[in-house]
Structure formats: C-alpha cells, structure tokens
Write a protein that holds these residues in place. Structure first.
Motif, PDB file in Angstrom:
ATOM      1  N   PRO A   1       0.813  -1.222   0.000  1.00 56.83           N
ATOM      2  CA  PRO A   1       0.000   0.000   0.000  1.00 56.83           C
ATOM      3  C   PRO A   1       0.847   1.272   0.000  1.00 56.83           C
ATOM      4  O   PRO A   1       0.306   2.351   0.189  1.00 56.83           O
ATOM      5  N   PHE A   2       2.159   1.165  -0.221  1.00 52.78           N
ATOM      6  CA  PHE A   2       3.032   2.334  -0.145  1.00 52.78           C
ATOM      7  C   PHE A   2       3.621   2.615  -1.521  1.00 52.78           C
ATOM      8  O   PHE A   2       4.659   2.078  -1.878  1.00 52.78           O
ATOM      9  N   PRO A   3       2.967   3.429  -2.328  1.00 54.25           N
ATOM     10  CA  PRO A   3       3.453   3.683  -3.685  1.00 54.25           C
ATOM     11  C   PRO A   3       4.670   4.586  -3.692  1.00 54.25           C
ATOM     12  O   PRO A   3       4.986   5.256  -2.707  1.00 54.25           O
ATOM     13  N   LEU A   4       5.366   4.613  -4.822  1.00 53.26           N
ATOM     14  CA  LEU A   4       6.503   5.499  -4.985  1.00 53.26           C
ATOM     15  C   LEU A   4       6.026   6.942  -5.118  1.00 53.26           C
ATOM     16  O   LEU A   4       4.959   7.205  -5.658  1.00 53.26           O
ATOM     17  N   PRO A   5       6.804   7.918  -4.644  1.00 53.67           N
ATOM     18  CA  PRO A   5       6.378   9.320  -4.707  1.00 53.67           C
ATOM     19  C   PRO A   5       6.403   9.838  -6.137  1.00 53.67           C
ATOM     20  O   PRO A   5       7.061   9.278  -7.015  1.00 53.67           O
ATOM     21  N   SER A   6       5.690  10.932  -6.356  1.00 53.79           N
ATOM     22  CA  SER A   6       5.618  11.532  -7.684  1.00 53.79           C
ATOM     23  C   SER A   6       6.863  12.371  -7.961  1.00 53.79           C
ATOM     24  O   SER A   6       7.592  12.759  -7.048  1.00 53.79           O
ATOM     25  N   ALA A   7       7.079  12.665  -9.240  1.00 54.02           N
ATOM     26  CA  ALA A   7       8.293  13.371  -9.652  1.00 54.02           C
ATOM     27  C   ALA A   7       8.340  14.804  -9.135  1.00 54.02           C
ATOM     28  O   ALA A   7       9.427  15.367  -8.993  1.00 54.02           O
ATOM     29  N   ASP A   8       7.184  15.411  -8.846  1.00 58.28           N
ATOM     30  CA  ASP A   8       7.205  16.805  -8.394  1.00 58.28           C
ATOM     31  C   ASP A   8       7.714  16.949  -6.962  1.00 58.28           C
ATOM     32  O   ASP A   8       7.873  18.081  -6.477  1.00 58.28           O
ATOM     33  N   THR A   9       7.972  15.842  -6.289  1.00 52.40           N
ATOM     34  CA  THR A   9       8.520  15.909  -4.931  1.00 52.40           C
ATOM     35  C   THR A   9      10.037  15.718  -4.906  1.00 52.40           C
ATOM     36  O   THR A   9      10.632  15.738  -3.842  1.00 52.40           O
ATOM     37  N   PHE A  10      10.651  15.508  -6.074  1.00 53.11           N
ATOM     38  CA  PHE A  10      12.081  15.232  -6.116  1.00 53.11           C
ATOM     39  C   PHE A  10      12.883  16.529  -5.945  1.00 53.11           C
ATOM     40  O   PHE A  10      12.477  17.599  -6.397  1.00 53.11           O
ATOM     41  N   VAL A  11      14.040  16.402  -5.304  1.00 53.08           N
ATOM     42  CA  VAL A  11      14.934  17.529  -5.077  1.00 53.08           C
ATOM     43  C   VAL A  11      16.364  17.047  -5.275  1.00 53.08           C
ATOM     44  O   VAL A  11      16.688  15.899  -4.960  1.00 53.08           O
ATOM     45  N   GLY A  12      17.219  17.907  -5.830  1.00 53.02           N
ATOM     46  CA  GLY A  12      18.620  17.554  -6.036  1.00 53.02           C
ATOM     47  C   GLY A  12      19.388  17.559  -4.729  1.00 53.02           C
ATOM     48  O   GLY A  12      19.067  18.309  -3.800  1.00 53.02           O
ATOM     49  N   VAL A  13      20.423  16.751  -4.663  1.00 55.16           N
ATOM     50  CA  VAL A  13      21.180  16.636  -3.421  1.00 55.16           C
ATOM     51  C   VAL A  13      21.835  17.968  -3.051  1.00 55.16           C
ATOM     52  O   VAL A  13      21.937  18.310  -1.860  1.00 55.16           O
ATOM     53  N   ASN A  14      22.247  18.752  -4.035  1.00 46.65           N
ATOM     54  CA  ASN A  14      22.881  20.034  -3.746  1.00 46.65           C
ATOM     55  C   ASN A  14      21.881  21.135  -3.428  1.00 46.65           C
ATOM     56  O   ASN A  14      22.284  22.255  -3.094  1.00 46.65           O
ATOM     57  N   ASN A  15      20.598  20.831  -3.550  1.00 46.69           N
ATOM     58  CA  ASN A  15      19.562  21.818  -3.255  1.00 46.69           C
ATOM     59  C   ASN A  15      18.799  21.499  -1.975  1.00 46.69           C
ATOM     60  O   ASN A  15      17.760  22.112  -1.713  1.00 46.69           O
ATOM     61  N   LEU A  16      19.292  20.546  -1.194  1.00 43.20           N
ATOM     62  CA  LEU A  16      18.567  20.163   0.016  1.00 43.20           C
ATOM     63  C   LEU A  16      18.416  21.335   0.971  1.00 43.20           C
ATOM     64  O   LEU A  16      17.378  21.492   1.628  1.00 43.20           O
ATOM     65  N   PHE A  17      19.431  22.184   1.054  1.00 38.38           N
ATOM     66  CA  PHE A  17      19.373  23.292   1.998  1.00 38.38           C
ATOM     67  C   PHE A  17      18.894  24.576   1.334  1.00 38.38           C
ATOM     68  O   PHE A  17      19.039  25.655   1.886  1.00 38.38           O
ATOM     69  N   ARG A  18      18.300  24.424   0.138  1.00 36.70           N
ATOM     70  CA  ARG A  18      17.530  25.506  -0.468  1.00 36.70           C
ATOM     71  C   ARG A  18      16.041  25.297  -0.207  1.00 36.70           C
ATOM     72  O   ARG A  18      15.233  26.136  -0.600  1.00 36.70           O
ATOM     73  N   LEU A  19      15.709  24.181   0.438  1.00 37.18           N
ATOM     74  CA  LEU A  19      14.313  23.939   0.793  1.00 37.18           C
ATOM     75  C   LEU A  19      13.862  24.953   1.834  1.00 37.18           C
ATOM     76  O   LEU A  19      14.671  25.511   2.573  1.00 37.18           O
ATOM     77  N   GLN A  20      12.565  25.174   1.885  1.00 37.36           N
ATOM     78  CA  GLN A  20      11.997  26.113   2.845  1.00 37.36           C
ATOM     79  C   GLN A  20      10.867  25.440   3.611  1.00 37.36           C
ATOM     80  O   GLN A  20      10.190  24.538   3.110  1.00 37.36           O
ATOM     81  N   LYS A  21      10.685  25.902   4.827  1.00 34.48           N
ATOM     82  CA  LYS A  21       9.570  25.415   5.633  1.00 34.48           C
ATOM     83  C   LYS A  21       8.273  26.054   5.153  1.00 34.48           C
ATOM     84  O   LYS A  21       8.269  26.917   4.281  1.00 34.48           O
ATOM     85  N   ASP A  22       7.169  25.635   5.751  1.00 29.85           N
ATOM     86  CA  ASP A  22       5.868  26.126   5.309  1.00 29.85           C
ATOM     87  C   ASP A  22       5.763  27.647   5.400  1.00 29.85           C
ATOM     88  O   ASP A  22       5.115  28.283   4.578  1.00 29.85           O
TER      89      ASP A  22
END
Length: 773
Positions: free
Chosen positions: A298-319
């Motif tokens: 019951p645990f499908p793979l995530p969609s492509a719009d949730t992917f992030v590059g490894v060098n952009n992990l700390f460009r993510l933002q909180k809500d």
C-alpha cells in the motif's frame, strides 16, 4: 626611504587616498597598474612642458568582462547577519561554561559533576534564520556567494599589503623563490617590480587559494616570518576553509566499490549518477511485483514533483517560507546515501555549488561512536569545539563557528552506527560551544540547535534509526528512492567506453523484470554492471535469460558482511559468521515464510519479538529490512523487507537451509498444514520440490510462484555450494542428492501445468539448470 614611502602609500589610513588607490583599471584579477607607475606618469607630464615628448604606444583597451574593484569598507562587518536564540523549559538547568583557553582538549582532572543539570523535558529548537543571500547568485545559478573574507578581493588586498612591507632585497629574493617553486610564473613576470602586477599575475596563473598558500610558503622559506604570520592572520578564515576543502577532496575524489583493491577506483565525478531524492517519505520500497496484480504493497513510490537535487537540500523552505535548519535523509540499504554525501561534499570543496556555506564539517556518527567507546579523548566529557579540533586538527583555534553571521553545515551521516539511545527528553540543555558534556548530550544539543546554533545540520541514516529524533526538531525529511530506468542506463554508460557493451547489458537486464526492480538500488545496479561486464567477455554469453537467485544470494552476503564490519568492528579479511549471525538470518527467513503464507508484506514489532529477534537488529543492522513511515502504518512501528521478491528469497532460503542442515521439510516443523501423504515422503531434493510445487499450484497466482523460482535456484549446485558454503554452510557439509530426479519432476510438471503457470515454471527450470528451453 623609498621602501617606507611605498608602505605608507599601500597601508596608509587616509580614506580618500585608499579609495583612489584601490580604484584600479580593470584586469583579470585586479589592477595591473601601481602607484609608482602613476608617479612616473605625473613626472612625464612635467617633462612634457620642457621637452619634446617621445612617441608612446597607446595602452591596450581594458577587458569589459572582469571589472573587479578592490574597494572595501573599513568596517570588518560582513554583508549579512544572523540571529539565534537559546530556549529552555521553565525551571530547566542550563550548562554554560567557557574556558579561558578555548579549543583545548579535556583536562584529566575534570571533576565537576553535572548530574544536577538533567531536566525532565526537552526544549523547543531555536528558530534558524538564514543569512540574506537572496541578492547574489553564483555561476551555477544558486543563490549565495563566497564570504567576503574568502573571496578574491580580500586575499588580493592582504597579499599586496604584506608583500609591500618587504624591502627591495627581500621582495627580490621572494620572487626568485616563487618562480622556482611555480614555473608557470615566468622569470620576466616574477621580476616585475610592481607588487600589484605580481599579485595579479600570480592569482591569474595558479588560482586564488594556491597563490596565497605559495606566498606563505615562500615567505617562510625566505625567513620573513613576521610577514608570513601577518598574512596568515589576515587570511585565517581562508586557510581554515582551504584545509577543509582539501581534506574533503582527498577523501571523496575517488570512489572505491566492492572489495577494496589497490589501484581499483574511479573518479566520483565521472561515474556518479544522482538518485531520486523525494521530500515525500513513502518508505522507499518498490511495490511492483512480477506476477501479482494489483501491487501487494500500500506504499506507492512518490511523484516526480517531490524530487529535489542533493545540492539543493538546503535551499528547501519550511511552510512559513523560512530556511530549513535540520534536514534528515533516509533510504533503503544500498540506496546510495554515503555516495550522495560524498558528491555533496566534493562539489562544495571544488566550489561548484553551495559556495555560500563557509565551512562543511563532517561529524560521522561512526567516528563519534569510536570516540565514545574507545575513549580516544582523555575525559568522558568533551566540548563540541574540542571534538571538532580532535577530528580536524587543521581547524584548531577556529572562532568563526561562534560568529553570529557564519553560515556552515554539519554533516552527521551513518546515524545507525551510533548504538547508544539518545534521550531527547531528559538530556541537559548545553549553552556554549566550549561546554564540556557527555557525547550523547552533545549530539542531542546539536540536533536541538543549542550547540553550534548557527549551523545547518544534515543527518543521514536508516529510517528505523532516525525515527527516534522528535519530529519537531526536523525541518525537512527526505528519502532516497534510487534509480529510474533512465538513470540505470546512464549509470551503465558512464562506466564503459564501449556503447555496444552498454546496450548489451541494458537489453540483457530488461529480460528479467524482477532484476530490473531490484536494480533500482544503486548498489545492486553496480553489482549488475560488474557481473555482466565480466560475463560478456565469454563467447555466446547472453543467449539465456539472467538468473535471479545468484544476485539475491550475493546481496544477502554483502549485507551480512557489512553488518559485521560497520557495527561489530570485524575487518574485511576476518569476516566469520557466528551461530548467532546464522540464526538471525534463519529466523528472518522463518518470518518471511510466515508472511508469505499469510499473503502479507508488512510485519510488526511484536512479530519480530515472537521469533526471538531484536527490532534494531532486523530493521537497522541487517540491511535487509526497513521501517515504514508511521503515517502509513497508523502510528504503529511496522516493517517490511527490501522488496517483495527479497522476502520470497529469504523464505526459500529458510526452507532449503532447514532441508539441507536438518534433513527435514519445513512443513514438518508446523509452519503450515500439508497433506499427510507428503509427510511420509523420503527427505530428498525431489520430495522438497514436490511439496513446494503442490503448495504453489494450489495457491492463487503469484503467492508462491517467485518463492518456487528461488527454491529451484537454490537447488542448483553452483548456488548452494559455491556461493553459500563458507558462509551459511560449512565446506564439509554433504552434497545434496537427488538433483537429477528433482529436475525430471519439474520437467514433467511443466508438461501438464495450467497455461497461466507455464511461463513461471519454465523460469524455475532455467534457475535450476540455466538451459535454454
């Protein structure tokens, strides 16, 4: 003296003179024209009034693309600020000490008792505020730029200022030494009497940091120790950063895969393919199955719009739009977490990405655990600065980590290697980077944000291990999903210069869907390439379809050996499976068989304990299981195997092992009901296969079919003798008899099998004999 006047012109305090002096004509790295040249021009203008001027060729036009002006304010403040806040619960004790000589290792006579500093609840993490880099971008398009003291103008000005303090003889000796150590600087260029021209040419030829380092070495070689010390103090931040960059490049530039052999390595930059990293943690388990429809998980793979590059992990933002401070990355064993950390570190060290990070410091949990257990330091209590200076001696006396505006990253990988439980509720609050405390408490306070409060933190580990971190201390949770089909082909193509071999491997791999699914893990993808690259050197290889069983056997052996190496400290040449290790594997196989009979792919913590197993051994250390997200499992701790096919392999391995070591069928042990007629069969390979065939053909399509395929593969002498002997079985174990009769039984069954079972039974025969049908 002429030298004194030169020093006054270079380092004078008059602001207007400084501004006029540093507004140089454009060149590749700065001014190519010094004050002495300007004096010569003014003298020539005076002479023009008295005599006929000589013909002078016009100056070449300045280049337009590199207009660098060495203009710096007199204030040492940086262009950004960052505020931090320490929080604690009401009535909580706070540890705050700062020794007179920060950075020293713990003293042997440390007798303070901090037991009274324990608190009963965990503090809220402080708010992390990212420095404002939104107005600047680097050459890769990422926001941010180098810190001003790490950038070229500051280094240029520092070198020019120090070299201008040399006498004529000292400067001449320095330039001769510089030319001898760096032949790229020609003798004509080195003998230029103008300081700015020399510094400009040195930076252009050998680079920013190398020019600084070579200047320091030449000054020390020429006995100009005072000037060398002055330059070192002016550029101390640059030198600390350069030491970390050099260490990371040396550590991660080459990647060694499989059994480490001398000379067997690749450049990480040439072979790396970035896996899919998702911000939607779905467990990472591929739910596909070759025969079952719909998928059993019951645990499908995530969609492509949730992917992030490894060098952009700390460009993510909180809500709320604020920058993330703490990022947790997890993934299945073999998904490439360690390689992703290596690529991130290498890209930063080579200044490809994340240039706004002043420092990247790796505090591996494996090293932290060694420090804790082996007592490498002289005291059980240590400050975080002591720990950093112990692991990185080149960072001694580095005060920048305590500056309000210093943006740096702490990478804490291999969380599962830290075997001690961390008490996030009752650990004391530590306030201050020089406060000595137990390593467990230091780790908790780093994650809380009370120690190294200005740092961004990247934590990596298996989900069952990182699940003990409270969710309120995590700003972003990411998960490595592995390779897509396109990434697998890119992985193969980067490792061979023969396009025809790459196409052969891809075509051959696609002939077996179960292996395609397993190769989603980068480590398995490497196994596939390594095996097939060697195999295609033989004539006529590739006519038969690939076999599935050997890959699963090797994956199981690798994970068991890694468990002994990483968690139990055994060396690579002395790996020996104890009775407890074999029992762990067999009990996991017994659990897998029970799940197969119940037609389920998920098991709970209580079921693990029913088989006498420790949940951490199964879900973390074995490398063959993973914990599922709590949201997907109604808040209860639930687990599953790497994929459904691997669960079926372990079930088949358990059935075969019980047969070979105990001369009995598993059905006799009460695992499942079976007609009494089979209980009276002789204990032979033919009887074992007859039980499995009956069970498979009397069950729904897909429930036991892949299990049967693995069992037939294990009946192959090459698998159970060459692969498993020495690990699961002793070399002196008797051979399996009756394999010819088992093969005849399988061939007869194929002749009368239903149409929907026919193709899988043919695959079973290929696993047993590897003959074309």
């Amino acid at each position: 003296m002429e030298w004194d006047s030169e020093v006054e012109r270079i380092s004078g305090s008059n602001g207007e003179e400084d501004n006029a002096k540093w507004k140089r004509p454009p060149s590749s790295y700065g001014s190519m024209k010094s004050d002495s040249e300007e004096m010569d021009e003014s003298e020539e203008e005076t002479k023009e009034e008295r005599e006929e001027p000589a013909a002078v060729p016009p100056d070449p036009p300045a280049k337009e693309g590199t207009r660098v002006q060495l203009i710096r304010s007199e204030s040492p403040e940086t262009i950004y600020t960052m505020t931090t806040m320490h929080t604690k619960p009401p009535e909580a004790h706070v540890l705050e000490t700062r020794p007179n000589a920060p950075g020293g290792l713990p003293e042997d006579d440390e007798d303070e008792d901090d037991d009274d500093d324990l608190i009963t609840n965990s503090p809220e993490p402080p708010e992390f505020i990212e420095p404002d880099y939104s107005m600047h971008t680097d050459e890769t398009g990422q926001p941010g730029r180098l810190h001003p003291e790490n950038d070229m103008p500051h280094i240029f000005k520092s070198m020019q200022s120090v070299l201008s303090g040399l006498s004529v003889e000292e400067f001449h000796h320095f330039k001769v030494t510089f030319h001898q150590w760096e032949p790229k600087i020609t003798l004509t260029q080195a003998m230029d009497e103008d300081v700015l021209n020399f510094v400009d040419k040195a930076m252009e030829v050998v680079g920013r940091d190398q020019a600084l380092l070579l200047t320091l070495r030449c000054l020390q070689f020429c006995k100009n120790h005072v000037n060398a010390e002055e330059l070192q103090n002016l550029c101390k931040r640059v030198l600390c950063r350069h030491s970390l960059r050099t260490y990371l490049i040396r550590k991660h530039e080459l990647i060694r895969e499989g059994v480490v052999k001398a000379g067997c390595h690749n450049c990480l930059q040439n072979v790396y393919v970035e896996p899919e990293i998702s911000t939607s943690g779905c467990g990472g388990v591929d739910p596909s199955h070759e025969l079952r429809h719909p998928p059993p998980s019951p645990f499908p793979l995530p969609s492509a719009d949730t992917f992030v590059g490894v060098n952009n992990l700390f460009r993510l933002q909180k809500d709320g739009g604020t920058a993330v401070r703490t990022v947790v990355t997890t993934g299945l064993p073999g998904s490439g977490m360690s390689v992703s950390v290596a690529k991130f570190s290498l890209d930063w060290a080579q200044e490809r990405t994340n240039r706004d990070l002043q420092f990247v410091i790796k505090l591996s949990f494996r090293k932290l655990w060694s420090v804790r257990t082996r007592k490498m330091l002289d005291s059980e209590k240590v400050s975080i600065m002591d720990l950093i200076q112990y692991l990185y001696p080149q960072c001694k006396d580095m005060p920048y980590l305590e500056e309000e505006g210093c943006k740096f990253l702490i990478i804490m990988d291999s969380f599962d290697c830290y075997r001690a439980p961390l008490d996030f509720e009752n650990a004391p609050v530590i306030k201050g980077n020089h406060t000595k405390a137990h390593p467990d408490h230091l780790i908790v306070n780093i994650i809380r944000g009370n120690v190294l409060c200005g740092a961004q933190v990247w934590i990596l580990g298996r989900r069952a291990a990182v699940s003990q971190i409270p969710s309120n201390l995590i700003d972003a949770f990411t998960e490595i999903q592995g390779f897509s089909d396109e990434m697998k082909e890119a992985f193969f193509s980067q490792r061979t210069e023969r396009p025809e071999l790459n196409q052969q491997i891809v075509t051959y791999l696609k002939r077996l869907p179960a292996l395609v699914s397993l190769a989603r893990h980068p480590f398995v993808c490497w196994m596939v390439f390594t095996v097939f690259k060697r195999a295609f050197q033989f004539r006529d290889f590739g006519e038969h379809r690939p076999r599935l069983t050997p890959f699963h056997i090797n994956l199981m052996i690798v994970q068991m050996n890694r468990r002994l190496q990483f968690y139990y400290g055994q060396s690579q040449n002395q790996l020996d499976w104890s009775a407890e290790d074999k029992n762990l594997l067999l009990q996991m196989g017994k659990l897998a068989l029970k799940m197969l009979e119940g037609n389920t792919t998920v098991f709970s913590e209580d079921e693990v304990k029913q088989y006498g197993l420790i949940p951490s051994e199964v879900a973390v250390l074995s490398g063959m299981c993973t914990e599922l997200p709590a949201a997907a499992s109604d808040g209860r701790r639930q687990f599953c195997f790497l994929n459904v096919a691997f669960q079926e392999f372990l079930a088949a391995l358990y059935v075969f092992t019980v047969f070979r070591t105990g001369s009995k069928y598993v059905v006799d042990s009460g695992i499942g009901p079976v007609p009494n007629v089979f209980k009276n069969l002789p204990k032979s390979a033919e009887g074992l296969l007859q039980c499995a065939l009956t069970q498979t053909l009397n069950s729904p399509l897909g429930q036991y079919d892949i299990f049967l395929r693995f069992l037939c593969g294990l009946l192959n002498a090459d698998c159970h003798n060459r692969h498993l002997c020495g690990f699961l079985f002793p070399h002196s174990i008797p051979k399996v008899n009756g394999l010819d009769k088992a093969e005849q039984l399988l061939r007869k069954t194929i002749q009368t099998a239903p149409q929907e079972r026919l193709e899988n039974l043919k695959e079973c025969l290929r696993e047993m004999t590897q003959e074309d049908l």
